[in-house]
Design a protein around this motif. Structure first.
Motif, PDB file in Angstrom:
ATOM      1  N   PRO A  80      -6.432   1.452  -9.980  1.00  0.00           N
ATOM      2  CA  PRO A  80      -6.382   1.274  -8.523  1.00  0.00           C
ATOM      3  C   PRO A  80      -5.066   0.655  -8.051  1.00  0.00           C
ATOM      4  O   PRO A  80      -4.592   0.968  -6.959  1.00  0.00           O
ATOM      5  N   ALA A  81      -4.441  -0.179  -8.889  1.00  0.00           N
ATOM      6  CA  ALA A  81      -3.137  -0.754  -8.524  1.00  0.00           C
ATOM      7  C   ALA A  81      -2.079   0.351  -8.474  1.00  0.00           C
ATOM      8  O   ALA A  81      -1.220   0.362  -7.581  1.00  0.00           O
ATOM      9  N   ASN A  82      -2.151   1.294  -9.397  1.00  0.00           N
ATOM     10  CA  ASN A  82      -1.220   2.421  -9.398  1.00  0.00           C
ATOM     11  C   ASN A  82      -1.422   3.302  -8.162  1.00  0.00           C
ATOM     12  O   ASN A  82      -0.454   3.759  -7.546  1.00  0.00           O
ATOM     13  N   GLU A  83      -2.675   3.542  -7.786  1.00  0.00           N
ATOM     14  CA  GLU A  83      -2.965   4.329  -6.582  1.00  0.00           C
ATOM     15  C   GLU A  83      -2.428   3.625  -5.335  1.00  0.00           C
ATOM     16  O   GLU A  83      -1.874   4.260  -4.443  1.00  0.00           O
ATOM     17  N   ARG A  93       7.414   2.166   1.478  1.00  0.00           N
ATOM     18  CA  ARG A  93       7.325   0.714   1.277  1.00  0.00           C
ATOM     19  C   ARG A  93       7.700   0.413  -0.175  1.00  0.00           C
ATOM     20  O   ARG A  93       6.865   0.083  -0.997  1.00  0.00           O
ATOM     21  N   TRP A  94       9.009   0.576  -0.461  1.00  0.00           N
ATOM     22  CA  TRP A  94       9.520   0.606  -1.826  1.00  0.00           C
ATOM     23  C   TRP A  94       9.287  -0.699  -2.586  1.00  0.00           C
ATOM     24  O   TRP A  94       8.890  -0.652  -3.754  1.00  0.00           O
ATOM     25  N   GLU A  95       9.554  -1.835  -1.957  1.00  0.00           N
ATOM     26  CA  GLU A  95       9.423  -3.103  -2.667  1.00  0.00           C
ATOM     27  C   GLU A  95       7.972  -3.384  -3.057  1.00  0.00           C
ATOM     28  O   GLU A  95       7.704  -3.839  -4.175  1.00  0.00           O
ATOM     29  N   LEU A 100       3.964  -3.373  -7.714  1.00  0.00           N
ATOM     30  CA  LEU A 100       2.747  -2.917  -8.390  1.00  0.00           C
ATOM     31  C   LEU A 100       3.054  -2.023  -9.591  1.00  0.00           C
ATOM     32  O   LEU A 100       2.378  -2.108 -10.613  1.00  0.00           O
ATOM     33  N   PHE A 101       4.055  -1.163  -9.463  1.00  0.00           N
ATOM     34  CA  PHE A 101       4.401  -0.281 -10.581  1.00  0.00           C
ATOM     35  C   PHE A 101       4.883  -1.081 -11.792  1.00  0.00           C
ATOM     36  O   PHE A 101       4.622  -0.729 -12.927  1.00  0.00           O
ATOM     37  N   VAL A 102       5.595  -2.183 -11.529  1.00  0.00           N
ATOM     38  CA  VAL A 102       6.096  -3.018 -12.625  1.00  0.00           C
ATOM     39  C   VAL A 102       4.934  -3.730 -13.260  1.00  0.00           C
ATOM     40  O   VAL A 102       4.760  -3.813 -14.422  1.00  0.00           O
TER      41      VAL A 102
END
Length: 102
Positions: A80-83, A93-95, A100-102
């Motif tokens: 869910p964090a990846n979604e 909303r890049w930052e 979350l991706f990191v």
């Protein structure tokens, strides 16, 4: 014609998932894994419909609930964090996405 049918099916699917979420919250409780799964699936339907804010709210809820019950590093948080990160990315909303991706 196909696009209209697809939108109609997404609405039907949404309606069913809303019913499932309500029932699971009532029967299993807010912190049950099957409730989280249903909420996550409803968020995915919202995402397919382009309803990013509603999807975001549900993913935020699922991530927070899983962290609370399972702990910060549990693998059940990753999906869910990846979604949620993908929704942020889609919205530019890049930052927030990167966090979350990191």
């Amino acid at each position: 014609m196909e696009d209209k049918n697809k939108k109609g099916r997404l609405k039907e699917t949404e309606d069913l998932y809303v019913q499932v979420v309500v029932a699971r919250r009532k029967i299993l409780g807010e912190d049950h894994p099957e409730t989280w799964e249903s909420v996550k699936e409803l968020a995915l339907i919202y995402r397919y419909q382009g309803r990013f804010k509603e999807a975001e709210n549900l993913y935020v809820h699922v991530v927070a609930a899983r962290k609370k019950v399972l702990g910060e590093e549990h693998p059940e948080i990753w999906e869910p964090a990846n979604e949620l990160a993908s929704i942020y990315h889609t919205q530019g909303r890049w930052e927030e996405a990167e966090d979350l991706f990191v």
